[in-house]
Design a protein around this motif. Structure first.
Motif, PDB file in Angstrom:
ATOM      1  N   MET A 112     -57.766  47.330  56.176  1.00 34.39           N
ATOM      2  CA  MET A 112     -57.700  47.594  54.761  1.00 34.39           C
ATOM      3  C   MET A 112     -58.486  46.558  53.773  1.00 34.39           C
ATOM      4  N   PHE A 113     -59.290  47.205  52.814  1.00 28.84           N
ATOM      5  CA  PHE A 113     -60.168  46.352  52.109  1.00 28.84           C
ATOM      6  C   PHE A 113     -59.753  46.429  50.477  1.00 28.84           C
ATOM      7  N   GLY A 114     -59.976  45.316  49.694  1.00 27.23           N
ATOM      8  CA  GLY A 114     -59.760  45.450  48.586  1.00 27.23           C
ATOM      9  C   GLY A 114     -60.605  44.340  47.645  1.00 27.23           C
ATOM     10  N   GLU A 115     -61.187  44.700  46.552  1.00 22.92           N
ATOM     11  CA  GLU A 115     -62.092  43.893  45.853  1.00 22.92           C
ATOM     12  C   GLU A 115     -61.731  44.022  44.372  1.00 22.92           C
ATOM     13  N   PRO A 116     -61.930  43.091  43.722  1.00 21.02           N
ATOM     14  CA  PRO A 116     -62.016  43.144  42.240  1.00 21.02           C
ATOM     15  C   PRO A 116     -63.378  43.621  41.928  1.00 21.02           C
ATOM     16  N   ILE A 117     -63.580  44.274  40.772  1.00 21.60           N
ATOM     17  CA  ILE A 117     -64.998  45.013  40.281  1.00 21.60           C
ATOM     18  C   ILE A 117     -65.059  44.194  38.907  1.00 21.60           C
ATOM     19  N   PHE A 118     -66.637  43.727  39.013  1.00 21.22           N
ATOM     20  CA  PHE A 118     -67.219  43.369  38.227  1.00 21.22           C
ATOM     21  C   PHE A 118     -68.510  43.653  37.846  1.00 21.22           C
ATOM     22  N   LYS A 119     -69.051  43.695  36.536  1.00 14.59           N
ATOM     23  CA  LYS A 119     -70.481  44.065  36.247  1.00 14.59           C
ATOM     24  C   LYS A 119     -71.223  42.962  37.104  1.00 14.59           C
ATOM     25  N   ASN A 120     -72.406  43.619  37.867  1.00 18.40           N
ATOM     26  CA  ASN A 120     -73.504  42.891  38.454  1.00 18.40           C
ATOM     27  C   ASN A 120     -73.254  41.753  39.279  1.00 18.40           C
ATOM     28  N   VAL A 121     -72.159  41.987  39.787  1.00 19.18           N
ATOM     29  CA  VAL A 121     -71.467  40.999  40.922  1.00 19.18           C
ATOM     30  C   VAL A 121     -71.005  41.567  42.121  1.00 19.18           C
ATOM     31  N   ILE A 122     -71.343  41.139  43.332  1.00 16.41           N
ATOM     32  CA  ILE A 122     -70.991  41.748  44.734  1.00 16.41           C
ATOM     33  C   ILE A 122     -69.495  40.858  44.901  1.00 16.41           C
ATOM     34  N   SER A 123     -68.325  41.422  44.551  1.00 17.54           N
ATOM     35  CA  SER A 123     -67.383  40.610  44.841  1.00 17.54           C
ATOM     36  C   SER A 123     -66.647  40.505  46.047  1.00 17.54           C
ATOM     37  N   ASN A 124     -67.110  41.392  47.015  1.00 20.15           N
ATOM     38  CA  ASN A 124     -66.539  41.363  48.392  1.00 20.15           C
ATOM     39  C   ASN A 124     -67.118  40.309  49.360  1.00 20.15           C
ATOM     40  N   GLU A 125     -67.930  39.613  48.681  1.00 20.01           N
ATOM     41  CA  GLU A 125     -68.526  38.477  49.615  1.00 20.01           C
ATOM     42  C   GLU A 125     -67.975  37.218  49.285  1.00 20.01           C
ATOM     43  N   ASN A 126     -66.918  36.545  49.465  1.00 21.94           N
ATOM     44  CA  ASN A 126     -66.444  35.370  49.194  1.00 21.94           C
ATOM     45  C   ASN A 126     -66.355  35.003  47.734  1.00 21.94           C
ATOM     46  N   LEU A 127     -66.012  35.493  46.973  1.00 16.63           N
ATOM     47  CA  LEU A 127     -66.069  35.557  45.347  1.00 16.63           C
ATOM     48  C   LEU A 127     -65.655  34.104  45.239  1.00 16.63           C
ATOM     49  N   HIS A 128     -64.526  33.693  45.785  1.00 13.98           N
ATOM     50  CA  HIS A 128     -63.706  32.486  45.446  1.00 13.98           C
ATOM     51  C   HIS A 128     -64.414  31.001  45.783  1.00 13.98           C
ATOM     52  N   LEU A 129     -65.613  31.371  46.839  1.00 12.12           N
ATOM     53  CA  LEU A 129     -66.343  30.368  47.534  1.00 12.12           C
ATOM     54  C   LEU A 129     -67.747  30.427  46.356  1.00 12.12           C
ATOM     55  N   LYS A 130     -68.306  31.398  45.704  1.00  6.42           N
ATOM     56  CA  LYS A 130     -69.137  31.326  44.844  1.00  6.42           C
ATOM     57  C   LYS A 130     -68.758  30.839  43.525  1.00  6.42           C
ATOM     58  N   LEU A 131     -67.304  30.816  43.324  1.00  8.35           N
ATOM     59  CA  LEU A 131     -66.871  30.322  42.025  1.00  8.35           C
ATOM     60  C   LEU A 131     -66.820  28.785  42.299  1.00  8.35           C
ATOM     61  N   GLN A 132     -66.287  28.481  43.606  1.00  8.00           N
ATOM     62  CA  GLN A 132     -66.304  27.035  43.775  1.00  8.00           C
ATOM     63  C   GLN A 132     -67.435  26.185  43.738  1.00  8.00           C
ATOM     64  N   SER A 133     -68.425  26.818  44.469  1.00  7.21           N
ATOM     65  CA  SER A 133     -69.714  26.245  44.520  1.00  7.21           C
ATOM     66  C   SER A 133     -70.496  26.133  43.168  1.00  7.21           C
ATOM     67  N   GLY A 134     -70.025  26.935  42.127  1.00 13.70           N
ATOM     68  CA  GLY A 134     -70.792  26.852  41.133  1.00 13.70           C
ATOM     69  C   GLY A 134     -71.826  27.981  40.941  1.00 13.70           C
ATOM     70  N   ALA A 135     -72.109  28.482  42.018  1.00 11.25           N
ATOM     71  CA  ALA A 135     -73.316  29.621  42.045  1.00 11.25           C
ATOM     72  C   ALA A 135     -72.946  30.872  41.064  1.00 11.25           C
ATOM     73  N   LEU A 136     -71.575  31.100  40.682  1.00 11.12           N
ATOM     74  CA  LEU A 136     -71.133  31.831  39.838  1.00 11.12           C
ATOM     75  C   LEU A 136     -70.112  31.333  38.920  1.00 11.12           C
ATOM     76  N   LYS A 137     -70.099  31.491  37.583  1.00  9.72           N
ATOM     77  CA  LYS A 137     -68.966  31.016  36.901  1.00  9.72           C
ATOM     78  C   LYS A 137     -68.106  32.194  36.244  1.00  9.72           C
ATOM     79  N   GLU A 138     -66.870  31.705  36.031  1.00 10.32           N
ATOM     80  CA  GLU A 138     -65.918  32.443  35.605  1.00 10.32           C
ATOM     81  C   GLU A 138     -66.600  33.411  34.099  1.00 10.32           C
TER      82      GLU A 138
END
Length: 197
Positions: A112-138
């Motif tokens: 089973m897979f699930g992913e939040p959908i955002f514009k111009n963001v690939i969110s199935n690849e460790n979204l929380h890690l991208k946010l944590q590292s600052g590579a992506l902002k909320e």
């Protein structure tokens, strides 16, 4: 630390709301649109194709004014076609696309897979890690939106979920010809075009 808690809260809220989301009713081809309601239709290109094993795939949306969550089937059970049309009855309002849920068939069952959908963001690849590292902002996490008017038929476009970078396109003329054969009571020529953006 704030980013970690915030991204965890975001993920948990999506999971909880997915469980509470109401299912949209598939449009019955033998009726006209009821007063106060609307109908949406479009084409969905799924992530997996044949490896979906005929398992259901769903998209969750939210009506902005009331924060009610709804889900609808974009790939029916027992179909493995890469593309599937959809046609559902819906309430009028402004909507956001929230989540995509899909299953991949395996020899022991399904993943089973699930992913939040955002514009111009690939969110199935460790979204929380991208946010944590600052590579992506909320503040970078923007939702796709669309508007549905009362007593209307609405074309929502072709939904390209086959790529993790979700996009939408307009293929109305082609799809209208296909849909008109199945849904004879709907006037596709008068449909509003409300492609998510």
């Amino acid at each position: 630390m704030k980013i970690i808690f915030s991204s965890i809260f975001l993920l948990l809220s999506v999971i909880v709301n997915a469980q509470q989301a109401k299912s949209l009713s598939a449009y019955s081809g033998n009726k006209i649109i009821k007063e106060g309601q609307a109908t949406i239709y479009g084409n969905f290109i799924q992530r997996l194709g044949f490896s979906s094993g005929g398992l259901v795939q769903e998209v969750m949306i939210k009506i902005v004014a009331t924060s009610e969550y709804f889900r609808f089937v974009v790939k029916p059970m027992m179909k493995s076609a890469k593309e599937n049309t959809f046609c559902f009855t819906i309430l009028a309002g402004d909507y956001e696309i929230i989540y995509y849920n899909y299953n991949q068939s395996t020899w022991y069952g399904a993943n089973m897979f699930g992913e939040p959908i955002f514009k111009n963001v690939i969110s199935n690849e460790n979204l929380h890690l991208k946010l944590q590292s600052g590579a992506l902002k909320e503040t970078d996490l923007k939702r796709f939106k669309f508007t549905i008017k009362k007593n209307s038929l609405n074309y929502l476009g072709t939904w390209h979920f086959d790529d993790p970078m979700v996009t939408f396109s307009n293929d109305k003329e082609v799809l209208d010809q296909k849909m008109a054969k199945k849904y004879k009571k709907l006037d596709f020529n008068s449909a509003n075009t409300s492609i998510p953006n």
